[in-house]
Design an enzyme around this catalytic site. Sequence first.
Site, PDB file in Angstrom:
ATOM      1  N   CYS A 107       0.843  -1.198   0.000  1.00 21.34           N
ATOM      2  CA  CYS A 107       0.000   0.000   0.000  1.00 21.34           C
ATOM      3  C   CYS A 107       0.883   1.254   0.000  1.00 21.34           C
ATOM      4  CB  CYS A 107      -0.985  -0.053   1.162  1.00 21.34           C
ATOM      5  SG  CYS A 107      -2.469   0.899   0.834  1.00 21.34           S
TER       6      CYS A 107
ATOM      7  N   HIS B 281      -3.508  -5.193   0.388  1.00 18.68           N
ATOM      8  CA  HIS B 281      -2.864  -5.724   1.597  1.00 18.68           C
ATOM      9  C   HIS B 281      -2.950  -7.253   1.593  1.00 18.68           C
ATOM     10  CE1 HIS B 281      -2.441  -1.963   3.972  1.00 18.68           C
ATOM     11  NE2 HIS B 281      -3.439  -1.569   3.213  1.00 18.68           N
TER      12      HIS B 281
ATOM     13  N   GLU C  44      -1.519  -9.342   3.340  1.00 19.64           N
ATOM     14  CA  GLU C  44      -1.342  -9.968   4.670  1.00 19.64           C
ATOM     15  C   GLU C  44      -2.654 -10.446   5.293  1.00 19.64           C
ATOM     16  OE1 GLU C  44      -0.859  -6.769   3.929  1.00 19.64           O
ATOM     17  OE2 GLU C  44      -1.271  -5.405   5.607  1.00 19.64           O
TER      18      GLU C  44
END
Length: 604
Positions: free
Chosen positions: A407, A534, A536
């Site tokens: 990001c 993102h 993750e």
Amino acid sequence: MNKGGGMKKMKYVLVTGGVVSGLGKGVTASSIGVLLKACGLRVTSIKIDPYLNTDAGTMSPFEHGEVYVLDDGGEVDLDLGNYERFLDIKLTRDNNITTGKIYQAVIDKERRGDYLGKTVQVVPHITDAIQEWIERVAMIPVDGQPGPADVCVIELGGTIGDIESMPFTEALGQFSYRVGAGNFCLIHVSLVPVLSAVGEQKSKPTQHSVRGLRSLGLTPNILACRSTLALEENVKQKLSQFCHVPAENIITLYDVPNIWHLPSLLRDQKAHGAILGALNLLGVAREPNLKEWTSRAESCDMLLEPVRIAIVGKYTGLSDSYLSLLKALLHASVSLRKKLVVDWVPASDIEDETAKENPDAYKAAWKLLQGADGVLVPGGFGDRGVEGKILAAKYARENRIPFLGICLGMQIAVIEFARSILGLQDANSTEFDPDTTSPCVIFMPEGSKTHFGGTMRLGSRRTYFQVMDCKSAKLYGNRGFVDERHRHRYEVNPDMVSTLEDAGLSFTGKDETGQRMEIVELPNHPYYIGTQFHPEFKSRPGKPSALFLGLIAAACGQLDSLLHAHKIPNGMAKKVSLYQNGNATKFAKIPADGIYSNCNGVHA
Ligand code: GLN
């Protein structure tokens, strides 16, 4: 167990906490879910946060840890991340209840006149709203199968006795009565401290908190006691007697080397027997199978060879600010059999300014950065530390150190490239310099361009690969597209894309319009990838996120063998060129199934 047909009653497991906060209630509740899932049950979860914020979107990571983002764009408490990771489910924003949400719903109803002139009160209106919310949300399927789950694990945030959780404890007391015995199991997580002078396990704090629980109309079925070692038999007997809980329902959560041991720690003490007994499910569930969890937990303890990742961020003082990121790095490292070592580098400490003001901090920060096998620049808001992050990206690019920018981390990588390679000294994001003459990152909201509120691009969006011969596409298993979660307002300026590409940067992933840059890569670098999304948030133990796996593999010199495992299937390259000619619909027809499973088992 439930295949979606027939009427059946939802079973509820409520997890409360006593004595002190920070007992690991969320991880315990998630582990209970894992244990029940291992018994063949389908599990969903609800997290109750008794704070007044309607969601976690406005809360500072400094104070509260990371804001976790869901597929539906919900910005929620980081505990929902634990549930998604442990149970491999996808929750909705409504699975996070806050005082703010409940009051807002009740006040909206009042304004509509739905209460027909009645006085609107905490009891029964707020407490009813809480119960109805729980019943409604528990039915939402979260595991990809049709029909509701069998069991809903509800975690009540905070500590029993807190003023702000009173409406919830009252509602849950009523709720336990409403759903009836055999459908509700209360697990109270508490602390049994050991006084170092005498080494004695003290039961009094737990006795007090159970008394508090009872006075609020809640009766615990199981006590889960945090302590350094297993509880002594006489302590268990005492707790049993004073708290009216059978001794076999008193579980010790003693210290374990890593949290993945928790499900088997619960199983070894027969917690599943106690829970299933309380829920009348003993005949339905099977013996828990936790083979995968146990072997992962054990192999994690035995990892020796380190992989050092420098995280260059703003909130480096509080690791909860980057919880999902750490988990994603861990999932990837464990699957590659490496011991993850994270070096936190405060972004502002590597800036030139710090060299003058605090030379020791400057030296220490650079030493950490230079000792790393890989560099990760995470997301962030606000301009503090941005120049430091840019320096970190430059360092990784020039020294060919594996780099992943997420990001804001991608945005600063593009800014750095524009400054260093295109010579645009002034290049910046309009977030940090509204007057820059080279705006390579600009405000690109999905809605209004003039109103800032509600303009965040949030939740799951699709990224289409532009070429298959790039690291990201290969790591994602040569799929045509991938769905990942977003939380941002700014993006790479589409007007500067061709200039950047001509100079060697490659935008290998874009949205369906081709206007939003989703993935950027430096093809001639060992591993230099930035993502607007993102990744993750979708990493799971045993299913590491593709680009984190790539980062760790590159950091320990294993990227080639990893990529070798992902050959481009015939015909895929052709489909990509169709898309590049502007034929986006061809792509939309590729089925979305199994995108992430490509990473599974590659390094089992
Ligand atoms: N501040 C940047 C934006 O709004 C990056 C956000 C982030 O990293 N999550 O686009």
